[in-house]
Design an enzyme around this catalytic site. Structure first.
Site, PDB file in Angstrom:
ATOM      1  N   LYS A 177       0.834  -1.199   0.000  1.00  0.00           N
ATOM      2  CA  LYS A 177       0.000   0.000   0.000  1.00  0.00           C
ATOM      3  C   LYS A 177       0.876   1.260   0.000  1.00  0.00           C
ATOM      4  CE  LYS A 177      -3.885  -2.328   2.198  1.00  0.00           C
ATOM      5  NZ  LYS A 177      -4.648  -2.645   3.412  1.00  0.00           N
ATOM      6  N   GLN A 186      -4.881  -1.390   9.565  1.00  0.00           N
ATOM      7  CA  GLN A 186      -4.758  -2.726   8.966  1.00  0.00           C
ATOM      8  C   GLN A 186      -5.356  -3.780   9.902  1.00  0.00           C
ATOM      9  OE1 GLN A 186      -3.781  -3.326   5.857  1.00  0.00           O
ATOM     10  NE2 GLN A 186      -4.005  -5.519   6.044  1.00  0.00           N
ATOM     11  N   ASP A 246     -11.223   3.040   3.950  1.00  0.00           N
ATOM     12  CA  ASP A 246     -11.484   1.596   3.917  1.00  0.00           C
ATOM     13  C   ASP A 246     -12.986   1.308   3.899  1.00  0.00           C
ATOM     14  OD1 ASP A 246      -9.673  -0.467   3.673  1.00  0.00           O
ATOM     15  OD2 ASP A 246      -8.920  -0.273   5.724  1.00  0.00           O
TER      16      ASP A 246
HETATM   17  N1  GUN Z   1      -7.210  -6.794   6.145  1.00  0.00           N
HETATM   18  C1  GUN Z   1      -7.596  -7.561   5.107  1.00  0.00           C
HETATM   19  N2  GUN Z   1      -8.133  -6.794   4.134  1.00  0.00           N
HETATM   20  C2  GUN Z   1      -8.102  -5.533   4.579  1.00  0.00           C
HETATM   21  C3  GUN Z   1      -8.506  -4.293   4.023  1.00  0.00           C
HETATM   22  O1  GUN Z   1      -9.043  -4.193   2.918  1.00  0.00           O
HETATM   23  N3  GUN Z   1      -8.273  -3.209   4.795  1.00  0.00           N
HETATM   24  C4  GUN Z   1      -7.700  -3.291   6.017  1.00  0.00           C
HETATM   25  N4  GUN Z   1      -7.543  -2.171   6.705  1.00  0.00           N
HETATM   26  N5  GUN Z   1      -7.323  -4.409   6.556  1.00  0.00           N
HETATM   27  C5  GUN Z   1      -7.510  -5.524   5.834  1.00  0.00           C
END
Ligand code: GUN
Length: 281
Positions: free
Chosen positions: A52, A96, A119
């Site tokens: 990311k 996350q 998100d």
């Molecule tokens: N963990 C697994 N997929 C995601 C996601 O799309 N965003 C976040 N923040 N954590 C995750």
């Protein structure tokens, strides 16, 4: 059978975003900013966050990662989020997941300013999505919708079977598909006869994290299969939730793993962050 190329589409989206970022810089002196909060030392989470951050850098964002140890208290995480809420350089905040077991994930997600919730996990944005209002939408299901759009897959009236009812994937996916006028069935761990639902579907969207769960005899001839699962096998290889080798010959379209939905998630995160930056002007 056509393989949906998520890697290529993600690149295309990222090129468009890079152009938008350049324009924002030139015309408005604005640089979109993303803050990522990473807790603990789960290798998969670290790998995702690294990807990311790299993607942010490539499209010209300002990005910061707050890495915190497993032992961090909930109050300290909340204090960091509140700092990011108040920071004018930050347009998007991403915590996350999964979080360590001593942390209340719902509580943490609620602290994020909904206008920076790139998100799309905050209840405010989930509620707006369900009512078909403009909202930040979870990146993975949004990426799947972008694939349908790119490949001109018509959703109106289609029978769609979603396998998995998580807050991150299955539930927002069902809302997006309903908003697009599909007929949606959501199956989950307690579903009595999974195959009886998948076999009837024009489109099957799977995101449960069970390697090779979906077999050829569970899929209708000519169906569209979207695989959101990414499972690392003991030999280090990555496989999806769909038995691609045997299912793909039956499909009109199918996404591979890797190179399918995965890259779209990051592209949509960038897209949501630009959206947030523009809305902040
Ligand atoms: N963990 C697994 N997929 C995601 C996601 O799309 N965003 C976040 N923040 N954590 C995750």
């Amino acid at each position: 059978m056509q393989v949906i190329d998520g890697k290529a589409l993600s690149k295309k989206v990222q090129t468009t975003i890079a152009t938008q970022v350049e324009q924002l810089k030139q015309e408005k002196n604005i640089v979109p900013g993303l803050a990522v909060i990473l807790i603990g030392d789960d290798p998969a989470s670290h790998a995702y966050v690294k990807m990311k951050a790299k993607a942010c850098e490539k499209v010209g964002f300002y990005s910061i990662t707050h890495s915190m140890p497993d032992s961090i208290s909930q109050d300290e995480i909340i204090a960091t989020i509140e700092m990011m809420n108040a920071n004018p350089r930050i347009d998007g905040i991403l915590v996350q997941l999964p979080l360590p077991s001593h942390i209340d994930t719902d509580k943490i997600l609620e602290v994020i300013d909904p206008s920076k919730d790139v998100d799309g996990f905050h209840a405010y944005n989930v509620g707006r999505l369900v009512t078909n209002l403009d909202a930040f939408v979870a990146c993975t299901p949004l990426g799947v919708m972008k694939m349908f759009e790119e490949y001109e897959i018509d959703l109106k009236g289609k029978d769609v079977c979603i396998v998995g009812a998580s807050n991150i994937v299955g539930k927002p996916m069902s809302a997006l598909l309903l908003n697009a006028h599909a007929t949606v069935t959501v199956t989950h761990i307690h579903t009595k006869d999974l195959a009886s639902h998948t076999i009837r579907a024009d489109i099957v969207v799977v995101g449960v994290g069970v390697p090779l769960l979906i077999k050829a005899d569970m899929i209708k001839e000519g169906a569209i299969v979207i695989d959101i699962g990414i499972n690392r096998m003991e030999d280090g290889s990555l496989v999806g939730d769909v038995d691609f080798a045997n299912v793909s010959p039956k499909c009109a379209y199918i996404t591979p793993v890797p190179g399918g939905v995965g890259p779209m998630t990051i592209a949509m995160l960038l897209s949501n962050t630009v959206k947030s930056a523009k809305e902040r002007i």
